[in-house]
Every structure is written in structure tokens, then in C-alpha cells.
Design a protein around this motif. Structure first.
Motif, PDB file in Angstrom:
ATOM      1  N   HIS A 163       0.682  -1.492  -0.448  1.00 56.24           N
ATOM      2  CA  HIS A 163      -0.015  -0.186   0.175  1.00 56.24           C
ATOM      3  C   HIS A 163       1.095   1.070  -0.033  1.00 56.24           C
ATOM      4  O   HIS A 163       0.636   2.464  -0.606  1.00 56.24           O
ATOM      5  CB  HIS A 163      -1.015   0.060   1.096  1.00 56.24           C
ATOM      6  N   ASP A 164       1.914   1.165   0.262  1.00 55.66           N
ATOM      7  CA  ASP A 164       2.698   2.106   1.230  1.00 55.66           C
ATOM      8  C   ASP A 164       4.033   2.328  -0.416  1.00 55.66           C
ATOM      9  O   ASP A 164       5.093   3.399   0.501  1.00 55.66           O
ATOM     10  CB  ASP A 164       3.297   2.451   2.104  1.00 55.66           C
ATOM     11  N   LYS A 167       5.396   5.248  -1.227  1.00 58.60           N
ATOM     12  CA  LYS A 167       6.683   6.286  -0.465  1.00 58.60           C
ATOM     13  C   LYS A 167       8.018   5.928  -1.744  1.00 58.60           C
ATOM     14  O   LYS A 167       9.171   7.369  -0.562  1.00 58.60           O
ATOM     15  CB  LYS A 167       6.281   5.780   0.545  1.00 58.60           C
ATOM     16  N   HIS A 192       1.631  10.482  -2.468  1.00 56.83           N
ATOM     17  CA  HIS A 192       2.128   8.361  -2.596  1.00 56.83           C
ATOM     18  C   HIS A 192       1.676   7.798  -2.987  1.00 56.83           C
ATOM     19  O   HIS A 192       1.658   6.433  -3.611  1.00 56.83           O
ATOM     20  CB  HIS A 192       2.951   7.986  -0.982  1.00 56.83           C
ATOM     21  N   HIS A 217      -6.085   3.637  -0.352  1.00 59.62           N
ATOM     22  CA  HIS A 217      -6.321   3.345   0.687  1.00 59.62           C
ATOM     23  C   HIS A 217      -5.778   4.783   1.632  1.00 59.62           C
ATOM     24  O   HIS A 217      -6.103   4.524   2.835  1.00 59.62           O
ATOM     25  CB  HIS A 217      -4.797   2.430   1.196  1.00 59.62           C
ATOM     26  N   HIS A 218      -6.125   5.764   1.185  1.00 60.15           N
ATOM     27  CA  HIS A 218      -6.030   7.256   1.844  1.00 60.15           C
ATOM     28  C   HIS A 218      -7.161   7.969   2.564  1.00 60.15           C
ATOM     29  O   HIS A 218      -7.246   8.927   2.670  1.00 60.15           O
ATOM     30  CB  HIS A 218      -5.274   8.019   2.521  1.00 60.15           C
ATOM     31  N   ASP A 246      -3.768   0.222   8.666  1.00 60.56           N
ATOM     32  CA  ASP A 246      -2.670   0.785   8.222  1.00 60.56           C
ATOM     33  C   ASP A 246      -2.851   2.035   9.438  1.00 60.56           C
ATOM     34  O   ASP A 246      -1.329   1.854  10.178  1.00 60.56           O
ATOM     35  CB  ASP A 246      -2.892   1.687   6.855  1.00 60.56           C
TER      36      ASP A 246
HETATM   37 FE   LIG Z   1      -0.252   5.501   2.931  1.00 65.88          FE
END
Ligand SMILES: [Fe+2]
Length: 354
Positions: A163-164, A167, A192, A217-218, A246
Motif C-alpha cells: 500500500h505504501d 512513498k 504517495h 487507502h487514505h 494502516d
Molecule cells: Fe499510506
């Protein structure tokens, strides 16, 4: 056994469970006497809580599962390669990494005992790859609890691990900044999910569902998330589940600019945001799936008694069975009483020492 802070150890305790290092190796084997030298080493590795032997709590049985410990360890080592391979675009290597990471998802999918302790999932402090692993593992457990088929659970778990990945496109000085971010820096961070979904799309190896989960996801069901401010059913299921995992793993991590939340505070944050940040049906599953208070952790009750968590009550994450060891009214230790909080609805846990 019971849980104890590293800082409270005296140099004579015996380790009751293996400890994995943050890069996935076995740091110390169970049965080791925790000498002052070992204690210093553990502290420098970011370990702050350990299970130690204690005959008063010999029936606290934190399921020793070497298989999943080994899988966690090997997955943790593989995640950096997975990220690198995806970024470099080597499809054969990406597929190899994916196969390695799928093993832990398969294991969780097949293991039916999923009344999982959050402490079991979240052991170490904040490292990018550990956060990815924790999120992926928690999401996998939730997918299994939802009764989804194996392929869907596998996609969800993979989406949690990745998911990240966006970044990696954010400058390190922002990612690692000590102290709060400026508005401008926050705007950069908020890119991101878009970066991550684009990276995965460009590789041509990931399903639309995984790409969408990473992109969203955010998002929050109230519509106040990012990047698009989507609401409720505009957000896909993978993203709704991953956002819970998360946030939970992120707030329980040790960030440089504030103290970490204890598991019960982090848990409370999830529950209190049901219907605001998070989809209520998945918050319900989260409650069914994970217990708040780790087995063997010390707690204080509203009636002044103190003790250790002896056993969980399934589907009642906040009402465990407690072995009472201290009664402030008697000004001393008592070892005779186990209290099931399900049978004592007017007594609450007011403090947890983790
Ligand atoms: Fe994230």
C-alpha cells in the motif's frame, strides 16, 4: 509467562518466546536468560516488551508458532527486494518476490485460528517494511474473517504489503522528518497513493483491484480523505480494510515526534472512527478478529484490583479473564482469584501497562 517491559527486567528472567530482530532474524531464542548484556542488546534493537517465564502464570499460553515466526522473518527480508524489483521493473524478479511473500498469506488463509492478538501482529517499532508487513498480515486476517475466497484474500494481503510503495517516490528528508510536517510537505506526502498505484499499473503484473486499493487507502468514508475525497461506497473494499490496518499499525508505532499509542488507545481510535474514517462492517470484523489486551499483559481494574490477562473471551475483545495479583484494599499481593470480566459488567479496565 507474562509480558514485561525491557526496562523493568532485573537480569535474571528467562525469555519465554523467541524474539525476531527488525530485519527478520532470530535475535534471541526462548529459554535464554536475559542478562544485562542481552537486555542492552534488545533495547538497542528497538524491543521494548518481552514474554518472560513466570510460574504464577504458567497457564497463560501464548501460542508458540514457530512456523509463522519464520514466515514473518522471511517475508520481512523479502519486502525490500519486492519493492526494489517493482521499481526496477524486472518482471521475473518481481514474480519471484511475490511468490515468496504469498507463503505467509497462504499460511494465514489456511490457519483457522484467527482470534488474533494485536501484540502478536505488531511487535516492533516503526520501520517502513515492518509497517508494510504488519498491515499486510492484519489485512489478510480480516479477509479470512470476512469469509472471502483464497484468491481474494491473497490480493488483499498483497495490497496491504504494497500500500505504501508510492512513498519510495517521496524525498527521504520528508519521510524521515523529525517533528510535524509543514502544509507543503503534507501535500507532497499525500501524493504517495497516486505514485504507488501508477508504479503498480506500469508493471502490468497487478490486478485492477490491487491498484485501486493502493490508490484509495487514505480515503475516508466521510469524504475527507485523499487523494480524491471519495465517500462510502465510492471506496473499494480493499482500501477500506487496509485503511483500518494502516492507521492501527501506524499509531502504535514509535514515531519520533510523539509517543506511541498503547494497543488499547490505538484500538479505541479505530472503534471511535467507525462510520467516520472507517466502514462500520469492517470495524466490526476488526473487533471480532483481534483482541485488545495481549495475553500476559498487566492491567488495572476500576475497582482497584490489578492483574494479568489470562485468557481472551472470543468476540469480546475488551472483556478478558484476569488473574488478580494485587488488591490495593489489602495493601498486598493476592494470588487466588481469577476474574472473568464478562461476568462483571460494571468493572472496567482503566489502565494497561504496555
Ligand atoms: Fe499510506
Amino acid at each position: 509467562m507474562r509480558l514485561e517491559f525491557i526496562k523493568n527486567l532485573g537480569g535474571k528472567e528467562i525469555l519465554a518466546r523467541n524474539i525476531l530482530s527488525s530485519d527478520g532474524n532470530i535475535l534471541l531464542k526462548k529459554g535464554t536468560k536475559l542478562t544485562l548484556n542481552y537486555i542492552r542488546q534488545l533495547e538497542s534493537n528497538g524491543v521494548y516488551l518481552v514474554y518472560i517465564k513466570d510460574d504464577r502464570f504458567s497457564n497463560i499460553d501464548v501460542k508458540e508458532n514457530e512456523e509463522i515466526d519464520i514466515l514473518k522473518s522471511s517475508t520481512l527480508k523479502e519486502i525490500p527486494f519486492l519493492f526494489q524489483n517493482i521499481l526496477s521493473g524486472d518482471k521475473a524478479e518481481v514474480k519471484k518476490s511475490l511468490r515468496n511473500i504469498e507463503s505467509i498469506i497462504d499460511y494465514i488463509s489456511e490457519e483457522k485460528n484467527i482470534n488474533t492478538n494485536l501484540y502478536e501482529v505488531k511487535v516492533y517499532d516503526d520501520y517502513t517494511y515492518i509497517h508494510s508487513l504488519d498491515t499486510g498480515i492484519m489485512a489478510t486476517y480480516l479477509g479470512v474473517k470476512m469469509g472471502w475466497n483464497k484468491e481474494k484474500v491473497k490480493e488483499l494481503g498483497m495490497c496491504g504489503m504494497l500500500h505504501d510503495i508510492g512513498k519510495t517516490k517521496i524525498p527521504n528528508e520528508i519521510i524521515n522528518k523529525k517533528g510535524p510536517l509543514t502544509d507543503e510537505e503534507l501535500e507532497v506526502i499525500k501524493k504517495h497513493p497516486v505514485y504507488g498505484s501508477k508504479i503498480l499499473k506500469d508493471r502490468g503484473l497487478f490486478s485492477e483491484s490491487i491498484i485501486l486499493g493502493v490508490l484509495q487507502h487514505h480515503e475516508k468514508i466521510s469524504g475527507t480523505g485523499y487523494p480524491l475525497g471519495l465517500r462510502e461506497n465510492e471506496i473499494c473494499d480493499y482500501a477500506k480494510i487496509i485503511s483500518i490496518c494502516d492507521v492501527f499499525t501506524a499509531v502504535s508505532a514509535n514515531r519520533s515526534y510523539r509517543n506511541r499509542f498503547s494497543p488499547n488507545e490505538a484500538y479505541e481510535l479505530i472503534l471511535s472512527n467507525s462510520g467516520i474514517m472507517f466502514e462500520p462492517q469492517y470495524v466490526e470484523k476488526f473487533k471480532e478478529c483481534f483482541s485488545i489486551y495481549p495475553l500476559g499483559c498487566k492491567i488495572k481494574l476500576s475497582n482497584g484490583l490489578e492483574g494479568y490477562v489470562l485468557e481472551q473471551n472470543e468476540n469480546f475483545p475488551d472483556r478478558p479473564i484476569i488473574r488478580i495479583t494485587y488488591d490495593k484494599n489489602q495493601k498486598g499481593n493476592v494470588y487466588t482469584c481469577d476474574m472473568n470480566l464478562l461476568d462483571n459488567p460494571n468493572i472496567t479496565i482503566v489502565d494497561v501497562f504496555i
